[in-house]
Structures are given as C-alpha cells and as structure tokens.
Design an enzyme around this catalytic site. Sequence first.
Site: not given
Length: 480
Positions: A218, A272-273
């Site tokens: 999240a 990561c994103f």
Amino acid sequence: MVKICCIGAGYVGGPTMAVIALKCPSVEVAVVDISVPRINAWNSDQLPIYEPGLDDVVKQCRGKNLFFSTDVEKHVREADIVFVSVNTPTKTRGLGAGKAADLTYWESAARMIADVSVSDKIVVEKSTVPVKTAEAIEKILTHNSKGIKFQILSNPEFLAEGTAIEDLFMPDRVLIGGRETTEGFAAVKALKDIYAQWVPEERILTTNLWSAELSKLAANAFLAQRISSVNAMSALCEATGANVSEVSYAVGKDSRIGPKFLNSSVGFGGSCFQKDILNLVYICECNGLPEVAEYWKQVIKINDYQKTRFVNRIVSSMFNTVSNKKIAVLGFAFKKDTGDTRETPAIDVCKGLLGDKARLSIYDPQVTEEQIQRDLTMNKFDWDHPLHLQPMSPTTVKQVSVAWDAYTATKDAHGICILTEWDEFKKLDFQRIFENMQKPAFVFDGRNVVDADKLREIGFIVYSIGKPLDQWLKDMPALA
C-alpha cells in the site's frame, strides 16, 4: 550473544544488516548470499552497491560483528533470527505472468531454513511479498520442521535508495507483524528489542501479519500514485500554459497533502513501485475486486504514458525524425545518488529513441557501460531474475555509446535528454556544451533540473516537463 543471519546481500539486506550491526554491537550479524562475486565485493573496498554513507558503516563493523559469507547453511543453522531478503520478481510466465510475484527464491530459502535448522528460529520476511505469503512459508517450515518451532514475522523495509542509511538511522516507522499468539507476541518482542536499541519506541509499530504485508504494498502504491497524479497534471499544464512546479507547490502547501513526491518527471522507476502495484493488481483480481484492480492499473498506465509522451516530444520537436541524429542521454539510474537502473524510465526512453533510429551517447556517473548495454537488450521483466537467466543480445546495441563525462556525451549532439536528477547536471557549463553541439540545439529536461530561461538565453530550445512551451515546441505539436 544474539545471532542474526540475513539471506540476500542486495540493496535491502546489505545496508539493513550493516546498520543493525553498527547500532547493536552485542549482536552478531551475518549476511549470506550464494553469489560469490557479490559477497567478495561486500568484503572488499568496492561495495556492490552505491549508497551514501554505506562504506563508513560497513568499514566500522566488518570483521567485528558484521560478516559477509557464501556459507549460507552454516550461518542459518547458527542464527536465532533469520531475515529473508531475496528477490520477489514479477513472474514472466505461467499463472499470473506479468503481474504476480514470483516466490521461487522465497520458497527455496524457506525449505533450506527448515532443512538445516537444529534449534527454534524466528524467520523474518524482509522482501516485499504478497499478502498471506507468511501463511505459505509457515506451512513449508512446519511440514519440514522435524519438531523445530518457527515463528514468522513480517518486517517490511521502507528504505529509499539514495538515502537508505539515513532512513535506517532515523526511520519514520519500523513495522513488525506477527501472529496474535503467545509465541507470536514473544517473537515480535525479540525483534522489537533489536530495533529499540536506536529507534524510539513510539516509532516501532506492531500489527498482525497480514496488515504488515499489505502495508508495504500500500505504501509503495500510494507513493507511485502521487507521482502519476502530478505527471498527469504536467500534461495538462503543457496544454494550457500552466507551470507544473507552481501548481504542485500550491497543492503541496495544503497540510493534508504535503509537498513530498510532487515533482513531475519523465516517470517513476526503481525495483519496487511497478512490481508492487502489479502485485497489488493481481491480489485484487484474485480476491474478486476488479474495480480496485483497475484503479491501481491506471497508476502504471499514466507512468507509461509519460515516458511515451516524452519520446514523442523529442521526435516531433526535431523535425519529426531523429534518424541517425546523435542524442546525448544524461543520467541512466532511476534517480540520483544510486547506481540502480531497475525499471529506470531511461530504458523505455532510450528504446523509444532507438526505435526511431537515433544514435545515443549515454553518461551516468554511477552506471557502468556493461549495465547500460544489458538493460537495453533485456526483456520487460527479466531484470529482476538471476543474470544467467537474462537473455543477452549477441551484440551490444550498435547505436549506443557510453561516455565518461557529460561534455563528451554532448559533443556534436543534436539534442540532450536529462533523465536523472544528478546534482552535477545543474552545474554543467552549458555555454561550452552549446558551442560543441549541432544547431538548432535542444534540451529535453525530464527531471526539471536546469534553468530553462538561462539555457534559452544561450540559444537552446528547451522542453521542461509540465512547463509553458517554447514557441518552437508549440509550432511542432507532439502526439500525446
């Protein structure tokens, strides 16, 4: 003496364990990896990753209470706490290909831990993993445990590359998720006691396992969403004559929104994103939430659109062709102060220009020629898999040369693309660069790092993302 072992000596495992060793001199920390070259680099003066401040931390602890080794099984066997910080790349084939996380490395690590352990252990998820991974890992450990007890904790990292050491010294929060049982609470306390040696107690948050796992996905989704939001605005700003820097400054002054992650750019990158959002999308789809999945997909779509828009702007500005024109690319890492090129927007921009037959001269102060060539010959999700599984082009990309400095890269170029916000690019002698370029000379600033007005005075035609357009650029509209 408490013994900690971390499986995986990458961007997360190495710096995290080095800081734990520095802050907890009574704890013995071993970082293990099957890659011999990587461990050799950690034991040398040339560390395998560039991170400001990391060298000093490693030098202070290495050989005292910080060790780097390829003897994975020995250190896992001896450890009280085992961190698992292995890659969780996006699957390239099979069920969930292109979206789901590939947990192959995680599963093999769990099986090895169960296999070699002779005493009870706390196993800590450090890699970003899908929700409910702990449950799967728990089953593997339990079914192979030979009577040994394992407690699984989720302790996601919230580091930003380029400021990792600073982030580890003074984290916003440390998140520890565990089972809500007597044994689970005891395991959480054991890990909390490690961090409490330097992190204020109010910053150490404890949750259940699933909340901790989802919190990491999240957090990355929210950060990427902000970047895509401001990048969507940058397109509107160019169309209307507004200035995205002024808009984002005004928006960021709202205390409910805040100023961070509101810089428009050519797009987000990093390991990561995109990976985590695709994983989130897959989890939503698997849980029967197509509307939620679609919402998060848009964050990636805007990011891809921004890169495409940037390439289209370059080509249309230069008389609708870059064929055989030299274009200097300044910056290849996904952001400044790191040598990491994983998912860097530079890859898609360069591939887009190469597709239009441009000749590229690339300079980045921290990225090697070998890495640049590998990135430009690789398929979409292959970057996060081991080197021997990555397809290598039989030849390097012929239209790409890698320069040792910005002045060599820009000599005789028709245009310059700034794709990483390295501080040194702000200090370049653009008068000297202009004199050695083909005319008209173009600057396409994908990070809004240069003073566009000063460059225009020198004679450049300048495109800055989200800023009012030069008359030249207005006369040559780019396809969206």
